[in-house]
Design a protein around this motif. Structure first.
Motif, PDB file in Angstrom:
ATOM      1  N   LYS A   2      36.333  39.926  42.012  1.00 35.43           N
ATOM      2  CA  LYS A   2      36.556  40.215  40.605  1.00 35.43           C
ATOM      3  C   LYS A   2      35.220  40.314  39.883  1.00 35.43           C
ATOM      4  O   LYS A   2      34.217  39.787  40.345  1.00 35.43           O
ATOM      5  CB  LYS A   2      37.370  39.107  39.947  1.00 35.43           C
ATOM      6  CG  LYS A   2      38.798  39.021  40.392  1.00 35.43           C
ATOM      7  CD  LYS A   2      39.488  37.931  39.600  1.00 35.43           C
ATOM      8  CE  LYS A   2      40.953  37.858  39.958  1.00 35.43           C
ATOM      9  NZ  LYS A   2      41.648  36.871  39.114  1.00 35.43           N
ATOM     10  N   GLU A   3      35.244  40.970  38.725  1.00 33.59           N
ATOM     11  CA  GLU A   3      34.052  41.054  37.895  1.00 33.59           C
ATOM     12  C   GLU A   3      34.464  40.942  36.441  1.00 33.59           C
ATOM     13  O   GLU A   3      35.479  41.517  36.037  1.00 33.59           O
ATOM     14  CB  GLU A   3      33.327  42.373  38.132  1.00 33.59           C
ATOM     15  CG  GLU A   3      32.054  42.504  37.318  1.00 33.59           C
ATOM     16  CD  GLU A   3      31.272  43.741  37.686  1.00 33.59           C
ATOM     17  OE1 GLU A   3      30.741  43.789  38.816  1.00 33.59           O
ATOM     18  OE2 GLU A   3      31.205  44.652  36.851  1.00 33.59           O
ATOM     19  N   GLU A  29      37.766  32.533  46.556  1.00 32.95           N
ATOM     20  CA  GLU A  29      37.651  33.849  45.942  1.00 32.95           C
ATOM     21  C   GLU A  29      36.447  33.824  44.990  1.00 32.95           C
ATOM     22  O   GLU A  29      36.166  32.803  44.366  1.00 32.95           O
ATOM     23  CB  GLU A  29      38.928  34.184  45.170  1.00 32.95           C
ATOM     24  CG  GLU A  29      39.007  35.608  44.701  1.00 32.95           C
ATOM     25  CD  GLU A  29      40.332  35.924  44.028  1.00 32.95           C
ATOM     26  OE1 GLU A  29      40.479  37.048  43.577  1.00 32.95           O
ATOM     27  OE2 GLU A  29      41.210  35.039  43.956  1.00 32.95           O
ATOM     28  N   GLU A  30      35.732  34.945  44.892  1.00 31.57           N
ATOM     29  CA  GLU A  30      34.525  34.997  44.075  1.00 31.57           C
ATOM     30  C   GLU A  30      34.703  35.908  42.873  1.00 31.57           C
ATOM     31  O   GLU A  30      35.519  36.829  42.894  1.00 31.57           O
ATOM     32  CB  GLU A  30      33.336  35.499  44.898  1.00 31.57           C
ATOM     33  CG  GLU A  30      32.938  34.567  46.007  1.00 31.57           C
ATOM     34  CD  GLU A  30      31.763  35.078  46.811  1.00 31.57           C
ATOM     35  OE1 GLU A  30      31.246  36.176  46.513  1.00 31.57           O
ATOM     36  OE2 GLU A  30      31.347  34.367  47.740  1.00 31.57           O
ATOM     37  N   ILE A  31      33.908  35.640  41.839  1.00 30.44           N
ATOM     38  CA  ILE A  31      33.888  36.466  40.646  1.00 30.44           C
ATOM     39  C   ILE A  31      32.437  36.682  40.214  1.00 30.44           C
ATOM     40  O   ILE A  31      31.631  35.762  40.275  1.00 30.44           O
ATOM     41  CB  ILE A  31      34.710  35.829  39.502  1.00 30.44           C
ATOM     42  CG1 ILE A  31      34.794  36.768  38.307  1.00 30.44           C
ATOM     43  CG2 ILE A  31      34.159  34.484  39.098  1.00 30.44           C
ATOM     44  CD1 ILE A  31      35.764  36.313  37.235  1.00 30.44           C
ATOM     45  N   TYR A  53      33.519  24.148  40.174  1.00 30.07           N
ATOM     46  CA  TYR A  53      33.494  25.451  40.818  1.00 30.07           C
ATOM     47  C   TYR A  53      32.168  25.567  41.547  1.00 30.07           C
ATOM     48  O   TYR A  53      31.259  24.756  41.354  1.00 30.07           O
ATOM     49  CB  TYR A  53      33.644  26.576  39.794  1.00 30.07           C
ATOM     50  CG  TYR A  53      34.998  26.625  39.136  1.00 30.07           C
ATOM     51  CD1 TYR A  53      36.155  26.797  39.884  1.00 30.07           C
ATOM     52  CD2 TYR A  53      35.129  26.499  37.761  1.00 30.07           C
ATOM     53  CE1 TYR A  53      37.405  26.845  39.280  1.00 30.07           C
ATOM     54  CE2 TYR A  53      36.379  26.544  37.150  1.00 30.07           C
ATOM     55  CZ  TYR A  53      37.499  26.718  37.915  1.00 30.07           C
ATOM     56  OH  TYR A  53      38.734  26.758  37.319  1.00 30.07           O
ATOM     57  N   ASN A  54      32.026  26.567  42.382  1.00 31.16           N
ATOM     58  CA  ASN A  54      30.805  26.733  43.169  1.00 31.16           C
ATOM     59  C   ASN A  54      29.978  27.893  42.639  1.00 31.16           C
ATOM     60  O   ASN A  54      30.485  29.000  42.488  1.00 31.16           O
ATOM     61  CB  ASN A  54      31.158  27.011  44.637  1.00 31.16           C
ATOM     62  CG  ASN A  54      31.960  25.889  45.235  1.00 31.16           C
ATOM     63  OD1 ASN A  54      31.568  24.735  45.170  1.00 31.16           O
ATOM     64  ND2 ASN A  54      33.116  26.219  45.792  1.00 31.16           N
ATOM     65  N   LEU A  55      28.711  27.620  42.385  1.00 33.58           N
ATOM     66  CA  LEU A  55      27.784  28.670  41.983  1.00 33.58           C
ATOM     67  C   LEU A  55      27.198  29.264  43.257  1.00 33.58           C
ATOM     68  O   LEU A  55      26.496  28.590  43.996  1.00 33.58           O
ATOM     69  CB  LEU A  55      26.680  28.105  41.089  1.00 33.58           C
ATOM     70  CG  LEU A  55      25.634  29.109  40.630  1.00 33.58           C
ATOM     71  CD1 LEU A  55      26.263  30.179  39.748  1.00 33.58           C
ATOM     72  CD2 LEU A  55      24.515  28.390  39.893  1.00 33.58           C
ATOM     73  N   ILE A  64      27.429  34.529  40.195  1.00 35.39           N
ATOM     74  CA  ILE A  64      28.539  34.686  41.128  1.00 35.39           C
ATOM     75  C   ILE A  64      29.105  33.301  41.365  1.00 35.39           C
ATOM     76  O   ILE A  64      28.374  32.377  41.767  1.00 35.39           O
ATOM     77  CB  ILE A  64      28.092  35.338  42.451  1.00 35.39           C
ATOM     78  CG1 ILE A  64      27.485  36.719  42.168  1.00 35.39           C
ATOM     79  CG2 ILE A  64      29.285  35.442  43.407  1.00 35.39           C
ATOM     80  CD1 ILE A  64      26.953  37.430  43.392  1.00 35.39           C
ATOM     81  N   ILE A  65      30.396  33.177  41.062  1.00 33.29           N
ATOM     82  CA  ILE A  65      31.072  31.881  41.096  1.00 33.29           C
ATOM     83  C   ILE A  65      32.251  31.975  42.041  1.00 33.29           C
ATOM     84  O   ILE A  65      32.943  32.996  42.097  1.00 33.29           O
ATOM     85  CB  ILE A  65      31.585  31.515  39.684  1.00 33.29           C
ATOM     86  CG1 ILE A  65      30.448  31.573  38.676  1.00 33.29           C
ATOM     87  CG2 ILE A  65      32.260  30.163  39.689  1.00 33.29           C
ATOM     88  CD1 ILE A  65      30.919  31.585  37.238  1.00 33.29           C
TER      89      ILE A  65
END
Length: 67
Positions: A2-3, A29-31, A53-55, A64-65
């Motif tokens: 996602k963006e 899942e990343e954004i 959350y993960n950076l 990007i998280i």
């Protein structure tokens, strides 16, 4: 992946927009978060830490998280 582009949004608006996208995401899942305002970055980073959350990446005007 996602963006979300929060360019032009102030701190709280940017955080809420990012949070709305993060909450329904699946684990790992990343954004991509595109931002312009330094204070928005600061507040988004606080959100990441507070919600655990993960950076993944912190580049100029791009975070990007992952969940």
């Amino acid at each position: 992946m996602k963006e979300i582009n929060v360019t032009g949004l102030q701190c709280t608006q940017a955080v809420m927009a990012v949070l709305r996208e993060l909450m329904p995401m699946e684990k790992n899942e990343e954004i991509n978060v595109i931002y312009e305002e330094p204070n928005a970055r600061r507040d988004i980073m606080a959100l990441i830490k507070r919600r655990k959350y993960n950076l993944i990446k912190d580049d100029e005007n791009l975070l990007i998280i992952s969940k």
